[in-house]
Design a protein around this motif. Structure first.
Motif, PDB file in Angstrom:
ATOM      1  N   ASP B 144       0.845  -1.197   0.000  1.00 10.23           N
ATOM      2  CA  ASP B 144       0.000   0.000   0.000  1.00 10.23           C
ATOM      3  C   ASP B 144       0.879   1.245   0.000  1.00 10.23           C
ATOM      4  OD1 ASP B 144      -2.512  -1.371   0.233  1.00 10.23           O
ATOM      5  OD2 ASP B 144      -2.021  -1.764   2.329  1.00 10.23           O
ATOM      6  N   ILE B 145       2.057   1.130   0.621  1.00  4.82           N
ATOM      7  CA  ILE B 145       2.983   2.258   0.730  1.00  4.82           C
ATOM      8  C   ILE B 145       4.401   1.691   0.864  1.00  4.82           C
ATOM      9  CG2 ILE B 145       2.757   2.421   3.254  1.00  4.82           C
ATOM     10  CD1 ILE B 145       2.926   5.480   2.974  1.00  4.82           C
ATOM     11  N   ILE B 146       5.381   2.428   0.355  1.00  4.14           N
ATOM     12  CA  ILE B 146       6.787   2.013   0.507  1.00  4.14           C
ATOM     13  C   ILE B 146       7.544   3.161   1.167  1.00  4.14           C
ATOM     14  CG2 ILE B 146       8.893   1.241  -0.680  1.00  4.14           C
ATOM     15  CD1 ILE B 146       6.998   0.420  -3.062  1.00  4.14           C
ATOM     16  N   LEU B 147       7.983   2.935   2.396  1.00  2.00           N
ATOM     17  CA  LEU B 147       8.746   3.966   3.110  1.00  2.00           C
ATOM     18  C   LEU B 147      10.201   3.911   2.663  1.00  2.00           C
ATOM     19  CD1 LEU B 147       7.369   3.573   6.756  1.00  2.00           C
ATOM     20  CD2 LEU B 147       6.496   4.993   4.896  1.00  2.00           C
ATOM     21  N   VAL B 148      10.761   5.074   2.341  1.00  2.00           N
ATOM     22  CA  VAL B 148      12.168   5.122   1.952  1.00  2.00           C
ATOM     23  C   VAL B 148      12.903   6.106   2.858  1.00  2.00           C
ATOM     24  CG1 VAL B 148      11.712   4.487  -0.459  1.00  2.00           C
ATOM     25  CG2 VAL B 148      11.742   6.905   0.189  1.00  2.00           C
ATOM     26  N   GLY B 149      14.227   5.902   2.985  1.00  2.00           N
ATOM     27  CA  GLY B 149      15.030   6.796   3.812  1.00  2.00           C
ATOM     28  C   GLY B 149      16.375   6.165   4.104  1.00  2.00           C
ATOM     29  N   VAL B 150      17.254   6.918   4.755  1.00  2.00           N
ATOM     30  CA  VAL B 150      18.568   6.388   5.090  1.00  2.00           C
ATOM     31  C   VAL B 150      18.445   5.421   6.268  1.00  2.00           C
ATOM     32  CG1 VAL B 150      19.679   8.516   4.288  1.00  2.00           C
ATOM     33  CG2 VAL B 150      19.189   8.231   6.733  1.00  2.00           C
ATOM     34  N   SER B 151      19.510   4.679   6.521  1.00  2.00           N
ATOM     35  CA  SER B 151      19.536   3.719   7.614  1.00  2.00           C
ATOM     36  C   SER B 151      19.268   4.401   8.958  1.00  2.00           C
ATOM     37  CB  SER B 151      20.929   3.069   7.635  1.00  2.00           C
ATOM     38  OG  SER B 151      21.139   2.354   8.824  1.00  2.00           O
ATOM     39  N   ARG B 152      18.367   3.823   9.752  1.00  2.14           N
ATOM     40  CA  ARG B 152      18.035   4.298  11.104  1.00  2.14           C
ATOM     41  C   ARG B 152      17.225   5.592  11.116  1.00  2.14           C
ATOM     42  NH1 ARG B 152      18.033  -0.011  13.546  1.00  2.14           N
ATOM     43  NH2 ARG B 152      18.234   0.915  15.592  1.00  2.14           N
ATOM     44  N   SER B 153      16.431   5.819  10.075  1.00  2.00           N
ATOM     45  CA  SER B 153      15.578   7.014  10.112  1.00  2.00           C
ATOM     46  C   SER B 153      14.158   6.678  10.551  1.00  2.00           C
ATOM     47  CB  SER B 153      15.571   7.712   8.742  1.00  2.00           C
ATOM     48  OG  SER B 153      15.225   6.817   7.704  1.00  2.00           O
ATOM     49  N   GLY B 154      13.908   5.436  10.966  1.00  2.00           N
ATOM     50  CA  GLY B 154      12.614   5.101  11.560  1.00  2.00           C
ATOM     51  C   GLY B 154      11.675   4.317  10.658  1.00  2.00           C
ATOM     52  N   ARG B 190      11.044   3.213  -8.893  1.00  2.00           N
ATOM     53  CA  ARG B 190      10.444   4.082  -9.919  1.00  2.00           C
ATOM     54  C   ARG B 190       9.138   3.479 -10.438  1.00  2.00           C
ATOM     55  NH1 ARG B 190      12.067   8.541 -12.018  1.00  2.00           N
ATOM     56  NH2 ARG B 190      14.175   8.302 -11.201  1.00  2.00           N
ATOM     57  N   LYS B 191       9.134   2.150 -10.534  1.00  2.00           N
ATOM     58  CA  LYS B 191       7.924   1.442 -10.991  1.00  2.00           C
ATOM     59  C   LYS B 191       6.728   1.663 -10.059  1.00  2.00           C
ATOM     60  CE  LYS B 191       7.969  -2.952 -11.143  1.00  2.00           C
ATOM     61  NZ  LYS B 191       8.319  -4.390 -11.146  1.00  2.00           N
ATOM     62  N   ASN B 192       7.049   1.905  -8.771  1.00  4.51           N
ATOM     63  CA  ASN B 192       5.993   2.088  -7.765  1.00  4.51           C
ATOM     64  C   ASN B 192       6.048   3.496  -7.187  1.00  4.51           C
ATOM     65  OD1 ASN B 192       4.645  -0.652  -7.256  1.00  4.51           O
ATOM     66  ND2 ASN B 192       6.823  -1.185  -7.288  1.00  4.51           N
ATOM     67  N   LYS B 193       6.370   4.448  -8.040  1.00  7.29           N
ATOM     68  CA  LYS B 193       6.685   5.782  -7.515  1.00  7.29           C
ATOM     69  C   LYS B 193       5.527   6.416  -6.754  1.00  7.29           C
ATOM     70  CE  LYS B 193       8.404  10.185  -8.706  1.00  7.29           C
ATOM     71  NZ  LYS B 193       8.507  11.176  -9.765  1.00  7.29           N
ATOM     72  N   ASN B 194       4.297   6.129  -7.170  1.00  7.61           N
ATOM     73  CA  ASN B 194       3.134   6.735  -6.490  1.00  7.61           C
ATOM     74  C   ASN B 194       2.931   6.196  -5.078  1.00  7.61           C
ATOM     75  OD1 ASN B 194       2.467   4.216  -7.484  1.00  7.61           O
ATOM     76  ND2 ASN B 194       0.312   4.738  -7.794  1.00  7.61           N
ATOM     77  N   LYS B 195       3.660   5.133  -4.724  1.00  4.11           N
ATOM     78  CA  LYS B 195       3.537   4.584  -3.360  1.00  4.11           C
ATOM     79  C   LYS B 195       4.646   5.061  -2.428  1.00  4.11           C
ATOM     80  CE  LYS B 195       1.615   0.183  -4.953  1.00  4.11           C
ATOM     81  NZ  LYS B 195       1.891  -1.270  -5.015  1.00  4.11           N
ATOM     82  N   LEU B 196       5.613   5.810  -2.952  1.00  8.06           N
ATOM     83  CA  LEU B 196       6.779   6.145  -2.123  1.00  8.06           C
ATOM     84  C   LEU B 196       6.450   7.238  -1.114  1.00  8.06           C
ATOM     85  CD1 LEU B 196       9.677   6.189  -4.749  1.00  8.06           C
ATOM     86  CD2 LEU B 196       8.764   4.270  -3.423  1.00  8.06           C
ATOM     87  N   PHE B 197       7.000   7.075   0.090  1.00 12.34           N
ATOM     88  CA  PHE B 197       6.901   8.109   1.121  1.00 12.34           C
ATOM     89  C   PHE B 197       8.263   8.187   1.808  1.00 12.34           C
ATOM     90  CE2 PHE B 197       5.899  10.422   4.833  1.00 12.34           C
ATOM     91  CZ  PHE B 197       4.781  11.182   4.527  1.00 12.34           C
ATOM     92  N   GLY B 198       8.841   9.387   1.833  1.00 11.68           N
ATOM     93  CA  GLY B 198      10.188   9.537   2.369  1.00 11.68           C
ATOM     94  C   GLY B 198      10.209   9.895   3.847  1.00 11.68           C
TER      95      GLY B 198
END
Lengths: 269, 269
Positions: B144-154, B190-198
């Motif tokens: 439903d959503i893909i969280l992205v971020g650097v290591s240890r950002s929660g 990129r294929k799932n770009k609409n699901k990304l949340f930073g």
């Protein structure tokens, strides 16, 4: 359809729990809308329009479950067409009277990282993830509890819930097929025997769950499930390890029962 | 010290949320005791003795937060020396009047596996665990959503909370040090770009968290943290990925804000 709103100047998690507990008593079909972080008069005025629009569209007054601390925000919403329910308001004066002290209203007082026990809970979640499924047995000494059981008997989600809700460091260890002949406690568990808590489950439910993972496998067969469960239940009895059957229990119920049975103290308040 | 009891014929989770929200308004020191699964008159009578003992020992009437559905159990506790608070009772008749229907009291109505959305939530927890930390990117299509971020950002605890509280399938993907020169979105994202949340975080807090994991490493240095955060924030802006700073937010607040910002619908009611 009538709408139920769950609103707050914080996460609205308390409003949801409160409204859900009340509405679960009624066989009503409702549309549920949560709107958190209403922190300014402008946001409250916007929300009032949303509530009034729902009333205009359905002809039924929305139910509004709210836990505002700021009276000015509460008053804006109370001016809407919604029926407002506020459990805090109705009980604050009674608690005040009994405690003999005035309330000190603060926003974001619950579910924030400034709660005393927030760090405990996050540490416990990280601990549960690092000590899942027998992956890191060297830290079992730091566990508050070690859940044991066969594969897919509910150890991992229960460990996570114990961490998140109660701040309990729960490791977990799976008894695997290879161990099943003459099942014994491995040394790493025997050393921490007073922390062990066993899970079991009905053979049919275990087989159903395993079928979803590996259909038509020996692993998922009812015979194999029955055999493994017999072995671990014998072990629990022989070693006097307390245990619970998870077949009819949610992870919330499992966790609450484990807390009650073991007498573990939560790291929360 | 005065005692606060949280009691119920179920998990007592609702009683805890309810009592905690009320007591958080008062600067009182209390001892907190949760006793779930009071399901028989005998158990209620036992509990009444425990409550009365606390009164006898401290001279202060215990506060009792309860959510019994069974009136007979409620009446036993009401006969104790505790001061009983019951938010359901005070609001049921108001809801009944507005909905124009009688309540249908059932025990174990919340937090049980028979809730409509229980299976969604457990599936979502299993999904979050299987799709943690970029470990299994082939199932990102089901997120439903893909969280992205650097290591240890929660990312991981937030994914788990979204699953457990809201039934949301949240995968997460870490941007690692090796990617930081000319940071680009990998194809699978990129294929799932609409699901990304930073997610982002302050460099100081990130460095503090990483120090706990690998003290005095380049990984934990404030320079490295600053560099990585600069890179990912530039990426978020360039690719128009919505993002939040987790430095001052609990995982409950992060999750509630993510739900509100993305408009994701919870799988709960």
């Amino acid at each position: 359809m009538r709408t139920a709103f769950y609103i707050s100047d914080g996460t609205a998690i308390t409003s949801e729990v409160f409204g859900h507990a009340l509405l679960s008593l009624f066989p009503a079909e409702l549309e549920h809308v949560t709107i958190p972080f209403i922190e300014t008069i402008e946001q409250a005025e916007q929300l009032k329009i949303v509530i009034n629009d729902r009333f205009a569209a359905s002809g039924q007054r929305p139910l509004v479950f709210q836990t505002f601390v700021d009276e000015a925000l509460r008053d804006v919403i109370r001016g809407s067409e919604g029926v407002c329910y506020d459990f805090l308001e109705s009980l604050i004066s009674k608690v005040q009277q009994e405690l003999g002290m005035a309330p000190v209203p603060k926003t974001h007082r619950t579910h924030s990282m400034h709660e005393k026990t927030y760090d405990y809970r996050i540490d416990a979640v990280n601990y549960a993830l690092a000590n899942d499924d027998g992956s890191n047995m060297k830290d079992f000494d730091k566990a508050d509890i070690i859940l044991v059981g066969v594969s897919r008997s509910g150890k991992t989600p229960t460990s996570l819930y114990l961490a998140l809700q109660y701040g309990i460091k729960a490791a977990n260890y799976p008894f695997v097929e290879e161990d099943m002949e003459q099942l014994q406690l491995p040394d790493v568990l025997r050393k921490n025997k007073n922390k062990l808590f066993g899970l079991t489950i009905s053979a049919q439910r275990l087989s159903d769950i395993r079928q979803q993972r590996r259909a038509n496998s020996r692993y998922a067969s009812i015979q194999q499930c029955r055999h493994e469960l017999n072995q671990v239940e014998q072990l629990y009895r022989r070693e006097q390890i307390p245990f619970l059957n998870s077949s009819q229990l949610s992870i919330e119920e499992m966790s609450a029962k484990i807390m009650a049975i073991t007498g573990l103290k939560r790291q929360r308040h």
